[in-house]
Design a protein around this motif. Sequence first.
Motif, mmCIF file in Angstrom:
data_model
loop_
_atom_site.group_PDB
_atom_site.id
_atom_site.type_symbol
_atom_site.label_atom_id
_atom_site.label_comp_id
_atom_site.label_asym_id
_atom_site.label_seq_id
_atom_site.Cartn_x
_atom_site.Cartn_y
_atom_site.Cartn_z
ATOM 1 N N THR A 80 -16.420 22.520 -24.488
ATOM 2 C CA THR A 80 -17.158 23.301 -25.478
ATOM 3 C C THR A 80 -17.626 24.607 -24.856
ATOM 4 O O THR A 80 -17.989 24.647 -23.673
ATOM 5 C CB THR A 80 -18.392 22.533 -25.995
ATOM 6 O OG1 THR A 80 -19.284 22.283 -24.891
ATOM 7 C CG2 THR A 80 -17.997 21.229 -26.634
ATOM 8 N N THR A 85 -21.591 26.424 -31.189
ATOM 9 C CA THR A 85 -20.769 25.664 -30.251
ATOM 10 C C THR A 85 -19.331 25.595 -30.738
ATOM 11 O O THR A 85 -19.075 25.145 -31.865
ATOM 12 C CB THR A 85 -21.320 24.241 -30.072
ATOM 13 O OG1 THR A 85 -22.687 24.308 -29.656
ATOM 14 C CG2 THR A 85 -20.516 23.479 -29.025
ATOM 15 N N SER A 97 -15.939 23.739 -30.151
ATOM 16 C CA SER A 97 -15.475 22.483 -29.551
ATOM 17 C C SER A 97 -13.953 22.428 -29.565
ATOM 18 O O SER A 97 -13.330 22.552 -30.625
ATOM 19 C CB SER A 97 -16.052 21.289 -30.311
ATOM 20 O OG SER A 97 -17.463 21.310 -30.280
#
Length: 452
Positions: free
Chosen positions: A356, A423, A425
């Motif tokens: 991430t 974030t 991912s």
Amino acid sequence: MPPTLQTPWQRTLATLAVVLGTAVLAGLAVGHPWPALALAALALLAAHLLRLRRISHLLEARVRLPPPRSGGGAWANVERLLHRARAEVRGRERRLVEMMRAYRAVATALPDALVVVDRNTQRLIWCNAGAGRLLGLDYPRDKGASLVERLQPLPISHWLSAGRHAEPIVDAASPADPSIRISLRLIPYSDALWLLVARDVGKLMRLEQVRRDFVANVSHELRTPLTVVHGYLDMLDPADNEEWEPIIGEMRRQSQRMTQLVEDLLALSRLEAQDALEDEDVAMGPMLSTLRREAEALSQGRHGIVVEDLAGVDLLGSGRELHSAFSNLVANAVRYTPSGGRIAVRFAPAEGGGATLSVEDSGYGIPESHISRLTERFYRVSSSRTRETGGTGLGLAIVKHVLQLHQARLDITSEVGRGSTFTCSFGADRIVPRGKDPHEHPQDQHASRQHA
């Protein structure tokens, strides 16, 4: 005169008393009261058994009970109660049948395809007429048929197995007519049954393509006049007339903002037109160093900036597009964080072998009601603050499309007054072992943790 007996049970008891009393008197008259009483009791029992047998036969035969006679004793009252209960049940059944017919007529009239699927066997139970046009299914011909086999070549086996976690299939070719574009959605509405809904999205797709072409063409055509405006503005010297200085400065800022908007629109149109990217090994060490330098240049010393490389791996994808997405997140964090705030960029390992990249800030924060719409084009939480910071409202839309092309996702968490975290991912299939980049700057090789 004796009082009138009102209830059926009272009438029945009175009848029993009269019959048994008469039998006792007759027995006394002939000198044998007990045999006469026994015979009377047996006769009464036989009569009640016959009445009970008649009612039991009517119930077992499931025939309509005849209208009960008025008056009578307990058995007549039982027949009246059974007749009323049967009438109420028939009324409810009739209403239910009418409702089911109405619902089936509505479902049949819908243009969307509705398919009821058995969860365990993935076989068709029922479908409406729209399923024939969009999916090539027919009821009752296909009743009990395997949906996976009947909907070939759609790859829906794993999709059906996902059940409640199945993501909608946004755009696919219809198995009945490849020229029809459909979307599929699976709705588990009970433990044993699922509802598959298919919709014709061809018109929406054509409208979306028209919109994309329009935006791309207009953005491209705006480049030339903006270049001319920039040229003439550069020729103007505020020193020739001091009164023009604020006017020229504002014109330059607005023209630069429009240029950035055009470039973002072109980038977004280009991303939307792509189905896949040419993958390459993207060295994350130099990428993080570049992001740090960009953040420092944009911050001008007003923020504390931390860049951490905790994953120790590289990514597989397009370096240009990934840099565009990460740079947008960093720029947003700097713009929407007040002076003295903190910004942290972390590249860390994730569960399942993925990684991430998160951008955390201590800025204004975002109300929860706005988070789900942040990646929409031109969506702004606060238009006045966006005008102050110079945003175009397209940055997060670009980030979303870049991540989709890399089979990655964007997660957003935020709290008003405490900051936000964006974030990115990436799955394990996007992770490659890190190799030493021969073009990496020597000081960047030690940039796993940098503080500004």
